[in-house]
Design a protein around this motif. Structure first.
Motif, PDB file in Angstrom:
ATOM      1  N   PRO A 149     -23.132 -25.485  -4.060  1.00 30.04           N
ATOM      2  CA  PRO A 149     -22.321 -24.619  -4.908  1.00 30.04           C
ATOM      3  C   PRO A 149     -21.264 -25.431  -5.667  1.00 30.04           C
ATOM      4  O   PRO A 149     -20.564 -26.246  -5.063  1.00 30.04           O
ATOM      5  N   PHE A 150     -21.212 -25.230  -6.987  1.00 29.86           N
ATOM      6  CA  PHE A 150     -20.256 -26.013  -7.771  1.00 29.86           C
ATOM      7  C   PHE A 150     -18.874 -25.378  -7.768  1.00 29.86           C
ATOM      8  O   PHE A 150     -17.873 -26.021  -7.477  1.00 29.86           O
ATOM      9  N   PHE A 151     -18.797 -24.091  -8.094  1.00 26.86           N
ATOM     10  CA  PHE A 151     -17.491 -23.417  -8.112  1.00 26.86           C
ATOM     11  C   PHE A 151     -17.185 -22.839  -6.733  1.00 26.86           C
ATOM     12  O   PHE A 151     -18.024 -22.147  -6.145  1.00 26.86           O
ATOM     13  N   ALA A 152     -15.982 -23.101  -6.243  1.00 27.00           N
ATOM     14  CA  ALA A 152     -15.509 -22.387  -5.053  1.00 27.00           C
ATOM     15  C   ALA A 152     -15.113 -20.986  -5.500  1.00 27.00           C
ATOM     16  O   ALA A 152     -14.610 -20.813  -6.614  1.00 27.00           O
ATOM     17  N   GLU A 153     -15.363 -19.991  -4.668  1.00 28.95           N
ATOM     18  CA  GLU A 153     -14.924 -18.635  -5.015  1.00 28.95           C
ATOM     19  C   GLU A 153     -13.446 -18.505  -4.699  1.00 28.95           C
ATOM     20  O   GLU A 153     -13.054 -18.628  -3.541  1.00 28.95           O
ATOM     21  N   PRO A 154     -12.630 -18.286  -5.716  1.00 30.52           N
ATOM     22  CA  PRO A 154     -11.182 -18.238  -5.463  1.00 30.52           C
ATOM     23  C   PRO A 154     -10.786 -17.005  -4.648  1.00 30.52           C
ATOM     24  O   PRO A 154     -11.393 -15.945  -4.779  1.00 30.52           O
ATOM     25  N   ALA A 155      -9.775 -17.171  -3.817  1.00 30.93           N
ATOM     26  CA  ALA A 155      -9.305 -16.061  -2.984  1.00 30.93           C
ATOM     27  C   ALA A 155      -8.058 -15.438  -3.611  1.00 30.93           C
ATOM     28  O   ALA A 155      -7.230 -16.143  -4.182  1.00 30.93           O
ATOM     29  N   ALA A 156      -7.959 -14.123  -3.463  1.00 27.54           N
ATOM     30  CA  ALA A 156      -6.750 -13.424  -3.918  1.00 27.54           C
ATOM     31  C   ALA A 156      -5.714 -13.480  -2.813  1.00 27.54           C
ATOM     32  O   ALA A 156      -6.012 -13.200  -1.664  1.00 27.54           O
ATOM     33  N   LEU A 157      -4.506 -13.876  -3.161  1.00 28.02           N
ATOM     34  CA  LEU A 157      -3.412 -13.822  -2.192  1.00 28.02           C
ATOM     35  C   LEU A 157      -2.516 -12.663  -2.600  1.00 28.02           C
ATOM     36  O   LEU A 157      -1.758 -12.757  -3.565  1.00 28.02           O
ATOM     37  N   LEU A 158      -2.650 -11.560  -1.877  1.00 28.90           N
ATOM     38  CA  LEU A 158      -1.871 -10.364  -2.228  1.00 28.90           C
ATOM     39  C   LEU A 158      -0.446 -10.545  -1.742  1.00 28.90           C
ATOM     40  O   LEU A 158      -0.214 -10.855  -0.577  1.00 28.90           O
ATOM     41  N   SER A 159       0.497 -10.356  -2.644  1.00 26.33           N
ATOM     42  CA  SER A 159       1.879 -10.436  -2.181  1.00 26.33           C
ATOM     43  C   SER A 159       2.422  -9.013  -2.075  1.00 26.33           C
ATOM     44  O   SER A 159       2.009  -8.119  -2.809  1.00 26.33           O
ATOM     45  N   ALA A 160       3.333  -8.831  -1.155  1.00 24.56           N
ATOM     46  CA  ALA A 160       3.929  -7.506  -0.961  1.00 24.56           C
ATOM     47  C   ALA A 160       4.975  -7.302  -2.052  1.00 24.56           C
ATOM     48  O   ALA A 160       6.170  -7.361  -1.810  1.00 24.56           O
ATOM     49  N   ALA A 161       4.501  -7.090  -3.274  1.00 25.63           N
ATOM     50  CA  ALA A 161       5.443  -6.961  -4.388  1.00 25.63           C
ATOM     51  C   ALA A 161       6.215  -5.643  -4.259  1.00 25.63           C
ATOM     52  O   ALA A 161       5.614  -4.583  -4.183  1.00 25.63           O
ATOM     53  N   PRO A 162       7.533  -5.727  -4.229  1.00 23.95           N
ATOM     54  CA  PRO A 162       8.324  -4.497  -4.129  1.00 23.95           C
ATOM     55  C   PRO A 162       8.211  -3.707  -5.422  1.00 23.95           C
ATOM     56  O   PRO A 162       8.145  -4.292  -6.502  1.00 23.95           O
ATOM     57  N   LEU A 163       8.142  -2.394  -5.297  1.00 23.30           N
ATOM     58  CA  LEU A 163       8.000  -1.586  -6.500  1.00 23.30           C
ATOM     59  C   LEU A 163       9.381  -1.254  -7.065  1.00 23.30           C
ATOM     60  O   LEU A 163      10.082  -0.379  -6.565  1.00 23.30           O
ATOM     61  N   LEU A 164       9.747  -1.990  -8.105  1.00 26.31           N
ATOM     62  CA  LEU A 164      11.044  -1.752  -8.743  1.00 26.31           C
ATOM     63  C   LEU A 164      10.829  -0.966 -10.026  1.00 26.31           C
ATOM     64  O   LEU A 164       9.977  -1.317 -10.838  1.00 26.31           O
ATOM     65  N   LEU A 165      11.612   0.085 -10.183  1.00 27.60           N
ATOM     66  CA  LEU A 165      11.520   0.864 -11.420  1.00 27.60           C
ATOM     67  C   LEU A 165      12.459   0.278 -12.460  1.00 27.60           C
ATOM     68  O   LEU A 165      13.393  -0.452 -12.140  1.00 27.60           O
ATOM     69  N   GLY A 166      12.206   0.619 -13.715  1.00 25.38           N
ATOM     70  CA  GLY A 166      13.125   0.226 -14.774  1.00 25.38           C
ATOM     71  C   GLY A 166      14.405   1.047 -14.698  1.00 25.38           C
ATOM     72  O   GLY A 166      14.494   2.013 -13.931  1.00 25.38           O
TER      73      GLY A 166
END
Ligand code: TRP
Length: 356
Positions: free
Chosen positions: A202-219
């Protein structure tokens, strides 16, 4: 307290991300991150707590960091504005002020990397029109604008993002939940490329998603915080500008401040932002303010923001006074990205048998 249940894909992504964090702590040198932003305006505090701080954390942990300014993606739904160069260089200055270290990290704009863009063509051959059309971002755009108006570049957007990631041979992509489908498509493209052109190794490694616990900030107006809605607190705002922006934030008339994101979204978002700036828990912040009402909350938030970002803003002001420096950092980053992507494209040519 969360009343919104995450989809199975998101739950699986969160589990996988926890395992990835352990692998990163154990061997940071095994990872190369690609992450990026569309240059649509200056970074704001929502970006900082949602992604920029996390990138700097990973850089400090020893992971190789590439930061992409996705200038072509900013053109998917609008024409180039005359101030694009200023916006791009402003982003570079925001990254540097926030702690992205140009000695270790690479900051680049994908329009400057021809080999990356060339990869879009073989990748387009690996996915069907229907598959692209199922991507939620593309679907939303299609629903909002219609296929008569939506540009071909907008349609190809998730495949272009795959070219960003795979040209850099990144194996880790920190994302929010909304970007998971893009990453899944990138993995599909990597797999199909490997199956078709490189079945033995396999030439390309399958990239992994690193989910961050993004806080939900409103405007500040209670809507989603967004560069384009003018309802955010820019990272580079001065202390006075911050005070003025916070003063006009929407609250409610209940005197006792509490942290209740579902029942009191606007007040709770301000409490959460205060807590993030102070490295504290939102419930603790709400308790301290107690019966002080919105005025006390806004006062505490203004102080918390100005304390938290004082050093960053001082660096940002120095960078603004020396625009040649940010330009040089970007030029160096683009040169490095060009060499990485060109090496990938050479290997892709060999794999595909397009060398004459
Ligand atoms: N699509 C991302 C956004 O809208 C930006 C982006 C473009 C990106 N290419 C990327 C992010 C590659 C991570 C990796 O914010």
């Amino acid at each position: 307290m969360s009343v919104i249940t995450d989809s199975p894909a998101v739950v699986a992504g969160q589990q996988r991300s926890a395992e990835l964090e352990q692998a990163i702590a154990h061997d940071p040198g095994a990872f190369r991150i690609l992450t990026g932003d569309r240059p649509t305006g200056p970074l704001h505090v929502g970006h900082y707590f949602g992604s920029i701080a996390n990138r700097v954390r990973l850089q400090e942990a020893g992971v190789e960091l590439l930061v992409l300014i996705a200038d072509y993606q900013a053109l998917t739904d609008r024409t180039a504005s005359a101030d694009l160069p200023d916006v791009v260089l402003g982003l570079v200055a925001d990254y540097l002020a926030a702690g992205v270290d140009p000695e270790r990290a690479t900051i680049f704009a994908h329009s400057q990397v021809a080999a990356l863009n060339q990869l879009l063509l073989p990748f387009l051959s690996l996915v069907s029109v229907a598959e692209i059309g199922r991507n939620p971002t593309v679907k939303d755009e299609m629903a909002a604008a219609g296929s008569e108006v939506m540009s071909g570049l907008m349609f190809a957007y998730p495949v272009h993002q795959a070219a960003d990631i795979l040209a850099c041979q990144a194996n880790l992509v920190p994302v929010g939940k909304d970007q998971l489908p893009h990453l899944e498509l990138t993995r599909v493209i990597a797999r199909r490329f490997n199956d078709r052109y490189s079945p033995d190794a396999p030439f390309f490694a399958e990239p992994a998603a690193l989910l961050s616990a993004a806080p939900l900030l409103l405007g500040l107006d209670g809507r989603k915080m967004s560069k384009s809605l003018g309802n955010s607190i820019p990272l580079r705002a001065t202390a006075d500008e911050t005070a003025r922006l916070v003063a006009r934030a929407v609250t409610d008339s209940e005197r006792r401040i509490s942290y209740d994101p579902v029942g009191r979204p606007e007040v709770s978002s301000l409490v959460l932002l205060t807590a993030l700036c102070r490295d504290d828990a939102p419930e603790a912040v709400a308790d301290v303010i107690g019966d002080g009402g919105a005025a006390a909350l806004k006062e505490m938030l203004t102080t918390a923001l100005n304390d938290r970002f004082a050093a960053l803003r001082a660096r940002r002001a120095e960078l603004a006074a020396d625009p040649g420096y940010a330009s040089q950092v970007l030029r160096d980053g683009c040169a490095r990205a060009r060499s990485v992507a060109a090496a990938t494209l050479e290997q892709v040519r060999d794999a595909m048998g397009t060398r004459y």
